[in-house]
Design a protein around this motif. Structure first.
Motif, short mmCIF file in Angstrom:
data_model
loop_
_atom_site.label_atom_id
_atom_site.label_comp_id
_atom_site.label_asym_id
_atom_site.label_seq_id
_atom_site.Cartn_x
_atom_site.Cartn_y
_atom_site.Cartn_z
N ARG A 38 0.83 -1.21 0.00
CA ARG A 38 0.00 0.00 0.00
C ARG A 38 0.87 1.26 0.00
O ARG A 38 0.59 2.21 -0.74
CB ARG A 38 -0.93 0.00 1.22
N ASP A 39 1.91 1.25 0.81
CA ASP A 39 2.81 2.41 0.88
C ASP A 39 3.49 2.66 -0.46
O ASP A 39 3.65 3.81 -0.87
CB ASP A 39 3.85 2.17 1.98
N LYS A 76 3.14 6.20 -2.60
CA LYS A 76 4.28 6.99 -3.08
C LYS A 76 4.24 7.16 -4.60
O LYS A 76 4.58 8.23 -5.12
CB LYS A 76 5.59 6.31 -2.66
#
Length: 295
Positions: free
Chosen positions: A150-151, A155
């Motif tokens: 998810r991160d 980004k």
């Protein structure tokens, strides 16, 4: 990116549907309906849809939270999904018979759909489909891995570098640049949230699918991939060993079921790469000819 297909409001959610190919010649000609695998948006199946729509009316769609369909925070439920798909098809004017084409998790979902709407489904094609028994012992949610994924997408959406997955998509769909654009647009953190809900709901969905034990005399084609990727756990290794028997069990759901191993294919290449997609199209041609002769 704007939705490439149609948006219809179902249960208060905007749901996305893409159609291609000729209109049905008459009220009895089936429309092919693609049911995606877990965590997959409709563009993943663009090559299959393109090849099949050269001859037949074809529809793909995004489950809530995937692609261009609105997010639904409710637990994943196969019966709810079937009711929504049925309403989505009706809203799009697809009211005649359908042939369901389900990949991976889509194989479970199409069993439930057929059980609820048996008068509408005239044939089924399972592509390396999941089996209810493989979720008897599902491990804990890989929360750390999900959070990392998810991160990464957050980004990227904020302007970071494209991840390797998109470079691979660019290579696979080099001849279909619009699909690369669609896959890039749907590479979102929200799709990971939806994938996590689908993973959490797998045991429940598997039980719902297992309750549909008889698909009657409908033509049923089961195509499966013998090439297995590294399993990574004892339970995954056990599932791999049982995979051929799972596929035979799928075929046994119908008195007109057939199981075919697609040599050289793995779980995803079966629906992505031209040689394997063409093999799927051959099986669909056979089924459509069979259905046409019965009309």
């Amino acid at each position: 990116m704007p939705a490439p297909g149609e948006l219809h409001t179902i249960d208060g959610l905007r749901m996305h549907l893409q159609r291609s190919g000729p209109a049905p010649a008459d009220a009895l000609q089936p429309t092919l309906v693609i049911e995606a695998g877990g965590g997959c948006a409709s563009p993943i199946y663009a090559r299959i849809q393109q090849v099949l729509s050269a001859k037949y009316p074809v529809v793909s769609y995004d489950r809530p939270g995937m692609g261009w369909s609105d997010i639904d925070g409710a637990p994943f439920d196969a019966q709810r999904n079937a009711h929504r798909l049925h309403a989505l098809l009706a809203a799009a004017g697809v009211t005649g018979p359908i042939v369901l084409i389900g990949h991976s998790l889509g194989g479970l979902l199409m069993r439930v759909y057929t059980g609820l709407y048996p008068e509408q489904v005239v044939g089924l094609v399972m592509l390396d489909a999941s089996h209810p028994d493989q979720f008897e012992e599902i491990g804990e949610m890989p929360t750390a891995q999900v959070a990392m994924e998810r991160d990464k997408r957050v980004k990227f959406q904020e302007g970071g570098p494209p991840p390797p997955e998109l470079a691979m998509a660019g290579a696979i769909f080099a001849d279909m640049p619009h699909v690369v654009q669609q896959l890039t647009a749907t590479f979102t953190p929200e799709s990971i949230d939806t994938m996590a809900r689908e993973i959490e709901g797998l045991p429940h969905v598997a039980r719902q699918a297992a309750a549909v034990v008889d698909l009657g005399a409908r033509p049923l084609a089961v195509l499966w991939a013998p090439v297995q990727l590294p399993a990574g756990s004892d339970s995954a290794t056990a599932i791999q060993k049982r995979w051929p028997s799972f596929q035979q069990a799928h075929a046994a759901l119908s008195s007109h079921g057939r199981s075919h191993e697609v040599a050289g294919a793995d779980h995803m290449s079966l629906v992505l790469l031209p040689p394997f997609v063409n093999r799927v199209a051959e099986e669909v041609d056979r089924m459509m000819a069979q259905l046409g002769s019965a009309r």
